[in-house]
Motif scaffolding. Structure first.
Motif, PDB file in Angstrom:
ATOM      1  N   ASP A   1       0.858  -1.186   0.000  1.00 19.14           N
ATOM      2  CA  ASP A   1       0.000   0.000   0.000  1.00 19.14           C
ATOM      3  C   ASP A   1       0.895   1.238   0.000  1.00 19.14           C
TER       4      ASP A   1
ATOM      5  N   THR B   1     -11.497   3.373  -6.545  1.00 17.38           N
ATOM      6  CA  THR B   1     -11.813   3.681  -7.948  1.00 17.38           C
ATOM      7  C   THR B   1     -12.878   4.783  -7.993  1.00 17.38           C
TER       8      THR B   1
ATOM      9  N   LYS C   1     -20.895   6.788  -6.350  1.00 16.60           N
ATOM     10  CA  LYS C   1     -19.919   6.745  -7.455  1.00 16.60           C
ATOM     11  C   LYS C   1     -20.173   5.547  -8.369  1.00 16.60           C
TER      12      LYS C   1
HETATM   13  N1  LIG Z   1     -15.635   0.347   1.075  1.00  9.94           N
HETATM   14  C1  LIG Z   1     -16.576  -0.536   0.734  1.00  9.94           C
HETATM   15  O1  LIG Z   1     -17.551  -0.784   1.448  1.00  9.94           O
HETATM   16  C2  LIG Z   1     -16.453  -1.316  -0.563  1.00  9.94           C
HETATM   17  C3  LIG Z   1     -17.279  -2.420  -0.773  1.00  9.94           C
HETATM   18  C4  LIG Z   1     -17.157  -3.127  -1.956  1.00  9.94           C
HETATM   19  C5  LIG Z   1     -16.249  -2.704  -2.922  1.00  9.94           C
HETATM   20  N2  LIG Z   1     -15.459  -1.616  -2.693  1.00  9.94           N
HETATM   21  C6  LIG Z   1     -14.500  -1.211  -3.719  1.00  9.94           C
HETATM   22  O2  LIG Z   1     -13.216  -1.570  -3.273  1.00  9.94           O
HETATM   23  C7  LIG Z   1     -12.250  -0.625  -3.759  1.00  9.94           C
HETATM   24  C8  LIG Z   1     -11.447  -0.090  -2.587  1.00  9.94           C
HETATM   25  O3  LIG Z   1     -12.301   0.616  -1.718  1.00  9.94           O
HETATM   26  P1  LIG Z   1     -11.869   0.968  -0.220  1.00  9.94           P
HETATM   27  O4  LIG Z   1     -13.073   1.507   0.432  1.00  9.94           O
HETATM   28  O5  LIG Z   1     -11.142  -0.170   0.391  1.00  9.94           O
HETATM   29  O6  LIG Z   1     -10.835   2.156  -0.508  1.00  9.94           O
HETATM   30  P2  LIG Z   1      -9.706   2.680   0.487  1.00  9.94           P
HETATM   31  O7  LIG Z   1      -9.378   4.052   0.024  1.00  9.94           O
HETATM   32  O8  LIG Z   1     -10.100   2.447   1.886  1.00  9.94           O
HETATM   33  O9  LIG Z   1      -8.476   1.714   0.177  1.00  9.94           O
HETATM   34  C9  LIG Z   1      -7.702   1.803  -0.989  1.00  9.94           C
HETATM   35  C10 LIG Z   1      -6.243   1.615  -0.583  1.00  9.94           C
HETATM   36  O10 LIG Z   1      -5.471   1.575  -1.783  1.00  9.94           O
HETATM   37  C11 LIG Z   1      -4.261   2.258  -1.529  1.00  9.94           C
HETATM   38  N3  LIG Z   1      -3.698   2.629  -2.830  1.00  9.94           N
HETATM   39  C12 LIG Z   1      -4.133   3.594  -3.680  1.00  9.94           C
HETATM   40  N4  LIG Z   1      -3.357   3.619  -4.780  1.00  9.94           N
HETATM   41  C13 LIG Z   1      -2.439   2.632  -4.626  1.00  9.94           C
HETATM   42  C14 LIG Z   1      -1.365   2.170  -5.429  1.00  9.94           C
HETATM   43  N5  LIG Z   1      -1.076   2.738  -6.608  1.00  9.94           N
HETATM   44  N6  LIG Z   1      -0.608   1.154  -4.980  1.00  9.94           N
HETATM   45  C15 LIG Z   1      -0.863   0.585  -3.764  1.00  9.94           C
HETATM   46  N7  LIG Z   1      -1.858   1.002  -2.953  1.00  9.94           N
HETATM   47  C16 LIG Z   1      -2.645   2.006  -3.380  1.00  9.94           C
HETATM   48  C17 LIG Z   1      -4.654   3.428  -0.648  1.00  9.94           C
HETATM   49  O11 LIG Z   1      -3.555   3.943   0.049  1.00  9.94           O
HETATM   50  C18 LIG Z   1      -5.702   2.769   0.258  1.00  9.94           C
HETATM   51  O12 LIG Z   1      -5.114   2.259   1.430  1.00  9.94           O
HETATM   52  C19 LIG Z   1     -13.035   0.423  -4.525  1.00  9.94           C
HETATM   53  O13 LIG Z   1     -13.049   0.092  -5.892  1.00  9.94           O
HETATM   54  C20 LIG Z   1     -14.427   0.298  -3.958  1.00  9.94           C
HETATM   55  O14 LIG Z   1     -15.409   0.722  -4.862  1.00  9.94           O
HETATM   56  C21 LIG Z   1     -15.525  -0.927  -1.531  1.00  9.94           C
END
Ligand SMILES: NC(=O)c1ccc[n+]([C@@H]2O[C@H](COP(=O)([O-])OP(=O)(O)OC[C@H]3O[C@@H](n4cnc5c(N)ncnc54)[C@H](O)[C@@H]3O)[C@@H](O)[C@H]2O)c1
Length: 397
Positions: free
Chosen positions: A37, A92, A264
């Motif tokens: 990360d 995303t 989104k």
């Molecule tokens: N939060 C939810 O309830 C949920 C549920 C289902 C799906 N999703 C999907 O899951 C995905 C992630 O969501 P989230 O809520 O966990 O986001 P988040 O922001 O909590 O986590 C994303 C992580 O990715 C890291 N990151 C970003 N760019 C990076 C890179 N280039 N290399 C390595 N690490 C990197 C960030 O530092 C962060 O820790 C999204 O596409 C979201 O739509 C989220």
């Protein structure tokens, strides 16, 4: 599982709300798991054994991972080269025009590219715009890599991932049957049921699941607006709609529908439909318009201009510490134009602008419930204090 590779799986974005619980689950079922990360603060926190956000059972799972000897956390990507599976779960978002932004996913792939090796499987777990899986498959092939892409969307409810990974069917898709079988075997250590799809079907399935929920919330929010505009208690109507009437069993109650996914993903689907997803845009107008409607309801009762308003809750949903895209902040912004002072509180969210609950309770002339945290149900509020509670969290209606 790792075969020619030293380790089993690397979760890219593994410090995030979805990535971390997933990595902990992989580790728990015996995989040698790496987190990569770019957020160095989160990486340090996880290394110290501290959960960076609230997650049911998360701290215990992290404690187990730390002592397991098969868990490592990095802010640089080199260990990717050792892993059979790379699971990508970075955020995303949509951009300022509400169009999907491909930057995050491209950046992530580019930062990993140097460490991708023939024979690996790259599993996209983020919610993505249709055709992105095919695009990424092509992208890695053009780099001359024999890396196979799969798309397995995440569908858990944030905060409850550790339970839901094991109880919810996993949607899995890939471009060939061998990859699909390998992905199924990876998740098969904890998932009990699979739905196999083509990648583009899976991409749409995930977006439509979230858009469906967003539309349902918008529908009931609009019903609430219609009833409350006419001075009626919507909860009595809701009770009438649902009571012993199976066809309305799935009708949710009204409330703020926001957070990091629903809006989104609805907008991603709208962008994919080239502007023809009118229901999606209508849902956004309703859900995003709810804070202003609540203020109008309050203004019918009192002149807010000389009063202090208080907002209970800042998180985007109850019992959660995540304020991302929470409508509580929109409510606060609007109230700052309408009332003398706005105070906001939340028992879970870390935000230096928030104040303790006691301060809101003693100083606010009018209260708004933005997040239905359980603790608010117990509050003793004088009967003559105006409370705008779209959730009926306080049970005063
Ligand atoms: N939060 C939810 O309830 C949920 C549920 C289902 C799906 N999703 C999907 O899951 C995905 C992630 O969501 P989230 O809520 O966990 O986001 P988040 O922001 O909590 O986590 C994303 C992580 O990715 C890291 N990151 C970003 N760019 C990076 C890179 N280039 N290399 C390595 N690490 C990197 C960030 O530092 C962060 O820790 C999204 O596409 C979201 O739509 C989220």
């Amino acid at each position: 599982m790792a075969g020619q590779f030293k380790r089993d799986v690397c979760v890219v974005g593994g410090g995030g709300h979805i990535g971390l619980p997933l990595a902990l689950t992989f580790c728990d079922v015996g995989y040698d798991t790496v987190i990569y990360d770019i957020n160095t603060k989160t990486v340090e926190q996880i290394r110290r054994g501290e959960m960076p956000f609230s997650e049911e059972g998360g701290q215990e799972a992290l404690d187990r991972a730390i002592v397991s000897g098969r868990f490592s956390v990095d802010s640089e990507p080199s260990k990717i080269a050792d892993c059979k599976f790379i699971v990508l779960v970075v955020g995303t978002p949509v951009d300022e025009h509400l169009n999907p932004s491909f930057t995050a996913i491209h950046k992530a792939i580019d930062s990993c590219a140097k460490y991708l090796r023939d024979g690996q499987i790259l599993i996209l777990r983020s919610t993505i715009f249709p055709k992105i899986s095919a695009h990424i498959q092509q992208y890695v092939r053009e780099k001359g890599l024999d890396v196979r892409v799969a798309f397995c969307p995440e569908r858990v409810a944030q905060g409850y991932s550790l339970t839901e990974f094991r109880s919810m069917p996993q949607i899995i898709s890939a471009f060939d049957p061998t990859t699909l079988a390998e992905v199924k075997a990876l998740f098969g250590r904890f998932a009990s049921e699979f739905v196999e799809m083509e990648p583009m079907e899976a991409e749409l399935c995930k977006l439509m699941t979230n858009a469906w929920r967003y539309l349902q919330f918008a529908t009931v929010n609009q019903f609430y607006m219609i009833a409350s505009h006419h001075g009626l208690d919507f909860n009595r109507i809701l009770h009438g709609c649902r009571h012993n009437y199976p066809r309305m069993k799935g009708m949710p109650g009204p409330g703020f529908a926001a957070g990091p996914c629903l809006v989104k993903d609805t907008m991603q689907l709208a962008a994919f439909s080239q502007g023809h997803f009118v229901l999606g845009h209508a849902a956004m107008l309703v859900n995003e318009g709810l804070p202003a409607h609540l203020i109008e309801l309050a203004k019918r009762e009192k002149d807010l201009s000389n009063l202090t308003t208080g907002i209970l809750g800042a998180a985007f949903k109850s019992e959660c510490d995540d304020p991302r895209d929470s409508l509580a902040y929109k409510l606060r912004k609007l109230l700052s134009l309408e009332s003398k002072q706005v105070l906001m509180t939340d028992p879970f969210v870390q935000d230096e602008k928030l104040v303790p609950l006691e301060v809101v309770m003693s100083r606010a002339d009018v209260l708004f419930v933005a997040t239905p945290h359980k603790a608010y149900k117990e509050l003793k509020i004088p009967a003559d204090k105006l409370v705008i509670d779209v959730w009926n969290c306080l049970g005063r209606s």
